[in-house]
Design a protein around this motif. Structure first.
Motif, mmCIF file in Angstrom:
data_model
loop_
_atom_site.group_PDB
_atom_site.id
_atom_site.type_symbol
_atom_site.label_atom_id
_atom_site.label_comp_id
_atom_site.label_asym_id
_atom_site.label_seq_id
_atom_site.Cartn_x
_atom_site.Cartn_y
_atom_site.Cartn_z
ATOM 1 N N TYR A 1 0.828 -1.211 0.000
ATOM 2 C CA TYR A 1 0.000 0.000 0.000
ATOM 3 C C TYR A 1 0.862 1.262 0.000
ATOM 4 O O TYR A 1 0.608 2.206 -0.759
ATOM 5 C CB TYR A 1 -0.926 0.000 1.216
ATOM 6 C CG TYR A 1 -1.838 1.209 1.262
ATOM 7 C CD1 TYR A 1 -3.043 1.226 0.570
ATOM 8 C CD2 TYR A 1 -1.482 2.352 1.992
ATOM 9 C CE1 TYR A 1 -3.878 2.333 0.590
ATOM 10 C CE2 TYR A 1 -2.308 3.470 2.014
ATOM 11 C CZ TYR A 1 -3.502 3.453 1.321
ATOM 12 O OH TYR A 1 -4.318 4.570 1.336
ATOM 13 N N ALA A 2 1.888 1.270 0.842
ATOM 14 C CA ALA A 2 2.678 2.487 1.030
ATOM 15 C C ALA A 2 3.677 2.739 -0.097
ATOM 16 O O ALA A 2 4.055 3.888 -0.349
ATOM 17 C CB ALA A 2 3.414 2.415 2.365
ATOM 18 N N SER A 3 4.107 1.676 -0.775
ATOM 19 C CA SER A 3 5.203 1.826 -1.744
ATOM 20 C C SER A 3 4.751 2.320 -3.106
ATOM 21 O O SER A 3 5.583 2.651 -3.950
ATOM 22 C CB SER A 3 5.958 0.502 -1.902
ATOM 23 O OG SER A 3 5.105 -0.494 -2.450
ATOM 24 N N ARG A 4 3.440 2.383 -3.329
ATOM 25 C CA ARG A 4 2.941 2.849 -4.625
ATOM 26 C C ARG A 4 2.067 4.088 -4.423
ATOM 27 O O ARG A 4 1.016 4.008 -3.784
ATOM 28 C CB ARG A 4 2.142 1.746 -5.329
ATOM 29 C CG ARG A 4 3.007 0.554 -5.756
ATOM 30 C CD ARG A 4 2.194 -0.452 -6.533
ATOM 31 N NE ARG A 4 2.955 -1.619 -6.940
ATOM 32 C CZ ARG A 4 3.640 -1.716 -8.078
ATOM 33 N NH1 ARG A 4 3.666 -0.686 -8.914
ATOM 34 N NH2 ARG A 4 4.284 -2.821 -8.380
ATOM 35 N N PRO A 5 2.506 5.236 -4.976
ATOM 36 C CA PRO A 5 1.719 6.463 -4.821
ATOM 37 C C PRO A 5 0.383 6.365 -5.542
ATOM 38 O O PRO A 5 0.174 5.487 -6.389
ATOM 39 C CB PRO A 5 2.614 7.540 -5.439
ATOM 40 C CG PRO A 5 3.523 6.803 -6.367
ATOM 41 C CD PRO A 5 3.737 5.453 -5.762
ATOM 42 N N ALA A 6 -0.500 7.278 -5.218
ATOM 43 C CA ALA A 6 -1.863 7.220 -5.753
ATOM 44 C C ALA A 6 -1.914 7.343 -7.271
ATOM 45 O O ALA A 6 -2.845 6.837 -7.906
ATOM 46 C CB ALA A 6 -2.715 8.313 -5.116
ATOM 47 N N ASP A 7 -0.899 8.004 -7.873
ATOM 48 C CA ASP A 7 -0.918 8.154 -9.332
ATOM 49 C C ASP A 7 -0.204 7.017 -10.058
ATOM 50 O O ASP A 7 -0.042 7.053 -11.279
ATOM 51 C CB ASP A 7 -0.315 9.503 -9.738
ATOM 52 C CG ASP A 7 1.137 9.647 -9.293
ATOM 53 O OD1 ASP A 7 1.653 8.745 -8.601
ATOM 54 O OD2 ASP A 7 1.756 10.684 -9.631
ATOM 55 N N ASP A 8 0.195 6.004 -9.331
ATOM 56 C CA ASP A 8 0.811 4.832 -9.958
ATOM 57 C C ASP A 8 -0.265 4.098 -10.766
ATOM 58 O O ASP A 8 -1.355 3.821 -10.245
ATOM 59 C CB ASP A 8 1.384 3.916 -8.872
ATOM 60 C CG ASP A 8 2.265 2.800 -9.432
ATOM 61 O OD1 ASP A 8 1.881 2.187 -10.454
ATOM 62 O OD2 ASP A 8 3.319 2.527 -8.841
#
Length: 509
Positions: A376-383
């Motif tokens: 969850y934390a390693s991928r930003p919302a715009d990924d």
């Protein structure tokens, strides 16, 4: 038919008293008209031409002869099926060259159409609900055949392999190629002495004659067509038995080179892993177990029933038991319970990936919660990762990493929402409820709600069906990434990530 009816109409005008004869004659065309061609596809919107309509196969009997030097395959396939409509014609999915087709013993006419359709017209139409035996004699060079620009037949230095998802059967046997039509299998393969033929299930017998050896394999439980496999080559074979009593047969190409040791160190733990998985998913569902590693250049592994296919590249960086966990988890999630349609792929991949997370916890290399927080934390919302909906990813994203990682993340969110007791009851109960059948994502949600006693529509919609990253409040509500600081990468992450291309569409062009 029309000329006969036209002649009759003319005669009726001339002789109106011939009513009884008219009724008798009308019965013939009416009967013939009730028989129609089976659909050229089974109705899957992701792959409209895959599978066929009008019948269900119960058993495949494949008698094959393969010459590794030339990649020449000769075969006789006998299919036992039952009609589901009045059939004038029906299709099989197949690519090799057909010499003869018989339906219930009588020669049938046949033609090809589309990319992979074999159209068969029996001598007499088939009534709904009748048992049918279809025999197809064929030959060809599988590696020379392509459909949609690719081949699922992997040529190796010492033979060939049929293994791919969602399609592999067309290159070596005619079939109704969709998971909705499962069947049992007998696969008998004749190869030159010194070469082995590996398939699913149990090795029933071998025999040698005049420089050829025949291997007879049997899968006695329903099996989807893409889970049937054939590998011919020169293998080192190991056999054993799991602690729970399941016979294990593993096969390793003799020319794996530097990857040989790591492959064996991983796959020889198959029995241990299967017994461990049974604690979570219930008793192992088949009477055979194993794995095989041919010398292919592909990069993926595949859960071919009872005997997964592994690429040598899976072990290029050392042993990887995590990929074995993934493929064996599929024996329950994907093989025992198969997708009803390919859009339901999350039921396969999310659960196989989650098994890897549980194995990481078992090995002390990071808990499932820690891995979920990391994803969850390693991928930003715009990924773009978050734009893929694991619950219905579309055919172009069927094997996208999001189906795996976001799919497993959904399961951790579910676990946190309903608690361990209900969650693990669901993991074990689901394969039993739909054993040897098919199911949808909606079926799973309904089952999870029944077991947990909770309404889970919002949770499944948020984590499986929204093309965006679940918001921080939604994540906190599911006990995901509750801390502000991104968690450290779990120790197991690299091994898990090494299986990211487990099923990526590596169709060989």
């Amino acid at each position: 038919m029309p000329p006969r009816l036209g002649a009759f109409v003319h005669r009726r005008i001339m002789a109106p008293g011939a009513l009884a004869a008219a009724s008798l004659m009308l019965a013939i065309p009416a009967s013939a008209a009730s028989h129609s061609p089976g659909a050229p596809g089974i109705g899957d919107p992701y792959y409209p031409a895959y599978g066929n309509g009008g019948y269900d196969v119960s058993h495949y009997d494949l008698r094959l002869k393969y010459q590794p030097a030339t990649d020449t395959l000769e075969g006789t396939a006998a299919l036992l099926a039952r009609t589901t409509q009045d059939l004038s014609r029906f299709n099989l999915d197949f690519l090799l060259d057909v010499g003869e087709v018989r339906v219930n013993g009588a020669k049938a006419s046949f033609a090809t159409s589309g990319e992979h359709e074999l159209e068969i017209t029996p001598k007499t139409p088939l009534a709904k609900g009748t048992d049918v035996t279809v025999v197809v004699r064929y030959s060809g060079v599988p590696s020379s055949k392509q459909a949609y620009g690719f081949t699922s037949w992997h040529r190796t230095p010492d033979g060939g392999v049929g293994a791919n998802e969602p399609e592999a059967a067309w290159w070596w046997f005619p079939s109704n190629d969709h998971p909705l039509d499962k069947a049992t299998y007998d696969v008998s393969v004749q190869v030159p002495d010194g070469t082995q033929a590996i398939s699913n299930g149990t090795l029933q017998s071998t025999s040698s004659r005049a420089g050829w050896t025949r291997f007879n394999w049997r899968s006695n439980k329903p099996q989807a067509t893409y889970l049937a496999t054939l590998a011919v080559g020169k293998f080192d074979i190991t056999t054993g038995t799991t602690e729970s009593g399941i016979p294990v047969l593993n096969a390793y190409s003799k020319d794996l080179g530097d990857n040989a040791g790591a492959a064996r160190a991983s796959i020889e733990r198959t029995g241990e892993v299967a017994d461990w998985l049974a604690e979570y998913y219930g008793p192992y569902p088949y009477n055979a177990l194993g794995g095989y590693v041919p010398n292919t250049t592909t990069g993926y592994a595949l859960e071919t029933q009872t005997r997964p296919f592994y690429s040598p590249r899976q072990f290029a960086n050392g042993s990887n038991v995590s990929v074995v966990v993934h493929e064996l988890a599929h024996q329950w999630y994907g093989d025992l319970v198969s997708v009803a349609g390919w859009k339901d792929i999350w039921i396969n991949e999310g659960f196989a990936r989650y098994a890897q997370w549980l194995w990481s916890e078992h090995e002390g290399e990071g808990t499932a919660q820690e891995i979920a927080d990391h994803v969850y934390a390693s991928r930003p919302a715009d990924d773009p990762f978050w734009a893929v909906k694991p619950g219905d990813p579309g055919p172009e994203n069927q094997f996208h990493i999001a189906v795996y990682d976001r799919g497993a993340l959904t399961l951790q969110a579910l676990r946190n929402e309903i608690g361990d007791d209900a969650f693990f009851a669901i993991l074990k109960g689901w394969p039993q409820k739909f054993a040897h059948g098919n199911a949808t994502v909606a079926d799973f949600q309904k089952y999870a709600e029944e077991v947990s006693g909770q309404s889970l529509g919002t949770l499944f919609d948020t984590w499986l069906f929204q093309p965006s990253k679940p918001t921080a409040p939604a994540a906190r509500a599911a006990s995901i990434a509750k801390v502000a600081v991104a968690p450290a990468q779990p120790k197991s992450w690299k091994k898990i990530a090494a299986t990211n291309n487990v099923h990526e569409q590596e169709h060989e062009h």
